[in-house]
Design a protein around this motif. Structure first.
Motif, PDB file in Angstrom:
ATOM      1  N   TYR A   5       0.495  -0.933  -0.202  1.00  0.00           N
ATOM      2  CA  TYR A   5       0.497   0.019   0.071  1.00  0.00           C
ATOM      3  C   TYR A   5       0.607   1.573   0.130  1.00  0.00           C
ATOM      4  O   TYR A   5       0.370   2.546   0.068  1.00  0.00           O
ATOM      5  N   PHE A   6       2.111   0.863  -0.800  1.00  0.00           N
ATOM      6  CA  PHE A   6       2.762   2.095   0.351  1.00  0.00           C
ATOM      7  C   PHE A   6       3.953   2.786  -1.568  1.00  0.00           C
ATOM      8  O   PHE A   6       3.797   1.268  -2.291  1.00  0.00           O
ATOM      9  N   ILE A   7       4.137   3.947  -2.011  1.00  0.00           N
ATOM     10  CA  ILE A   7       5.058   3.966  -2.960  1.00  0.00           C
ATOM     11  C   ILE A   7       6.085   4.411  -2.356  1.00  0.00           C
ATOM     12  O   ILE A   7       6.577   5.184  -1.287  1.00  0.00           O
ATOM     13  N   TYR A   8       7.262   3.680  -2.867  1.00  0.00           N
ATOM     14  CA  TYR A   8       8.574   3.707  -2.761  1.00  0.00           C
ATOM     15  C   TYR A   8       9.275   4.671  -3.606  1.00  0.00           C
ATOM     16  O   TYR A   8       9.340   4.260  -4.786  1.00  0.00           O
ATOM     17  N   LEU A   9      10.117   6.016  -3.655  1.00  0.00           N
ATOM     18  CA  LEU A   9      10.462   6.484  -4.165  1.00  0.00           C
ATOM     19  C   LEU A   9      11.966   6.508  -4.028  1.00  0.00           C
ATOM     20  O   LEU A   9      12.299   6.368  -3.488  1.00  0.00           O
ATOM     21  N   ILE A  42      -1.341  17.532  -3.004  1.00  0.00           N
ATOM     22  CA  ILE A  42      -1.311  16.191  -2.869  1.00  0.00           C
ATOM     23  C   ILE A  42      -0.392  16.090  -1.871  1.00  0.00           C
ATOM     24  O   ILE A  42       0.810  17.145  -1.882  1.00  0.00           O
ATOM     25  N   TYR A  43       0.107  15.343  -0.567  1.00  0.00           N
ATOM     26  CA  TYR A  43       0.844  14.959   0.354  1.00  0.00           C
ATOM     27  C   TYR A  43       1.155  13.541   0.098  1.00  0.00           C
ATOM     28  O   TYR A  43       0.753  12.600   0.042  1.00  0.00           O
ATOM     29  N   PHE A  44       2.721  13.816   0.681  1.00  0.00           N
ATOM     30  CA  PHE A  44       3.594  12.599   1.148  1.00  0.00           C
ATOM     31  C   PHE A  44       3.465  12.758   2.272  1.00  0.00           C
ATOM     32  O   PHE A  44       3.868  13.627   2.888  1.00  0.00           O
ATOM     33  N   ILE A  45       4.030  11.394   2.968  1.00  0.00           N
ATOM     34  CA  ILE A  45       3.881  11.843   5.012  1.00  0.00           C
ATOM     35  C   ILE A  45       5.409  11.713   4.945  1.00  0.00           C
ATOM     36  O   ILE A  45       5.882  10.121   4.869  1.00  0.00           O
ATOM     37  N   ASP A  46       5.916  11.816   5.628  1.00  0.00           N
ATOM     38  CA  ASP A  46       7.202  12.231   6.033  1.00  0.00           C
ATOM     39  C   ASP A  46       7.188  11.156   7.542  1.00  0.00           C
ATOM     40  O   ASP A  46       7.582  10.616   8.014  1.00  0.00           O
ATOM     41  N   ALA A  47       6.112  12.031   8.610  1.00  0.00           N
ATOM     42  CA  ALA A  47       6.613  11.512  10.338  1.00  0.00           C
ATOM     43  C   ALA A  47       4.848  11.517  10.251  1.00  0.00           C
ATOM     44  O   ALA A  47       3.794  12.334   9.989  1.00  0.00           O
ATOM     45  N   GLY A  48       4.069  10.400  10.874  1.00  0.00           N
ATOM     46  CA  GLY A  48       2.740  10.982  12.016  1.00  0.00           C
ATOM     47  C   GLY A  48       2.336  10.032  11.214  1.00  0.00           C
ATOM     48  O   GLY A  48       2.328   9.503   9.804  1.00  0.00           O
ATOM     49  N   ARG A  49       1.255  10.126  11.157  1.00  0.00           N
ATOM     50  CA  ARG A  49      -0.556   9.299  10.422  1.00  0.00           C
ATOM     51  C   ARG A  49      -1.225  10.363   9.901  1.00  0.00           C
ATOM     52  O   ARG A  49      -1.640  11.161  10.762  1.00  0.00           O
ATOM     53  N   HIS A  68       0.068   6.038   6.523  1.00  0.00           N
ATOM     54  CA  HIS A  68       1.303   5.894   6.895  1.00  0.00           C
ATOM     55  C   HIS A  68       2.372   6.362   6.398  1.00  0.00           C
ATOM     56  O   HIS A  68       2.196   7.049   5.405  1.00  0.00           O
ATOM     57  N   PRO A  69       3.615   6.768   7.535  1.00  0.00           N
ATOM     58  CA  PRO A  69       4.653   7.609   7.454  1.00  0.00           C
ATOM     59  C   PRO A  69       5.329   6.327   5.992  1.00  0.00           C
ATOM     60  O   PRO A  69       4.764   5.154   5.409  1.00  0.00           O
ATOM     61  N   GLY A  70       5.404   7.309   4.459  1.00  0.00           N
ATOM     62  CA  GLY A  70       5.675   7.470   3.266  1.00  0.00           C
ATOM     63  C   GLY A  70       4.315   6.755   2.186  1.00  0.00           C
ATOM     64  O   GLY A  70       4.686   6.499   1.205  1.00  0.00           O
ATOM     65  N   GLU A  71       3.370   7.404   2.516  1.00  0.00           N
ATOM     66  CA  GLU A  71       2.044   6.922   1.645  1.00  0.00           C
ATOM     67  C   GLU A  71       1.899   8.658   1.159  1.00  0.00           C
ATOM     68  O   GLU A  71       2.172   9.167   1.742  1.00  0.00           O
TER      69      GLU A  71
END
Length: 218
Positions: A5-9, A42-49, A68-71
């Motif tokens: 469920y994550f997008i890894y860049l 559009i938002y990318f989560i560095d930390a937090g939920r 979650h972080p990374g999404e």
């Protein structure tokens, strides 16, 4: 962590995001966007939920998902060019990268491989929604709760020698809306799992103490 469920860049993609993005930090329970808002970012989560939820006509909220972080979140309406349909609120102090919709589209043109990653994640989120509907029909409350806890263990579980700590704080009402039942039923089901020695919980902290038994319920 449930990678699917994550997008890894890649490092190159991350640099592209940083070039266009604006860093933001929000406290717990801060609303990022609400229904009717224009999807300008559009938002990318560095930390937090982030909790994504909707309100019913009676004012009750239904939790759609936890990001979650990374999404990346806020994608769907931006891609469809339609107003926001949900609320997005921080569950804890959260650090984001906010990217203007136009800049995000520019990145997609510059980095076409990112289109495939985003398509995969959106497809998997759709499949996740289909799974929730399937579970509502085919599983009782205890089994649905077990499946949710197993998923959360993959996404935000911290492994210790004799238990897995779910590193997220959710109310019984949050959990109830995620598995399609009442808050009272969640409270009862959690207590039953605790009585069976499968989990332990205190206030909003949940520990899985017998992962094998929990998995057997599904």
């Amino acid at each position: 962590m449930n990678d699917k469920y994550f997008i890894y860049l890649s490092s190159e993609e991350q640099e592209s995001f940083k070039q266009y993005s604006m860093p933001l930090v929000f406290p717990k329970e801060h609303t990022i966007f609400s229904p009717g808002d224009l999807p300008n970012y559009i938002y990318f989560i560095d930390a937090g939920r982030i909790k994504i939820y909707r309100l019913t006509m009676d004012g009750e909220y239904i939790t759609i998902s936890i990001r979650h972080p990374g999404e990346i979140f806020g994608l769907a309406e931006a891609l469809c060019d339609m107003p926001r349909q949900c609320f997005a609120t921080t569950l804890e102090t959260t650090r984001l990268q906010a990217i203007k919709k136009e800049d995000f589209f520019r990145i997609l043109i510059e980095k076409p491989q990112l289109n495939l990653k985003i398509s995969q994640v959106l497809s998997r989120r759709l499949r996740q929604t289909e799974t929730v509907i399937h579970d509502l029909v085919h599983y009782n409350v205890e089994a649905r709760l077990a499946r949710l806890l197993l998923s959360m263990a993959k996404q935000c579980g911290k492994n210790y020698s004799d238990y897995i700590l779910l590193d997220i704080v959710l109310t019984h009402k949050d959990i109830a809306s995620m598995i399609g039942t009442s808050r009272q039923s969640v409270t009862l089901a959690l207590q039953q799992l605790k009585d069976k020695g499968i989990i332990d919980y205190h206030k909003r902290e949940i520990k899985i103490v017998d992962f094998t038994k929990l998995r057997s319920l599904t």
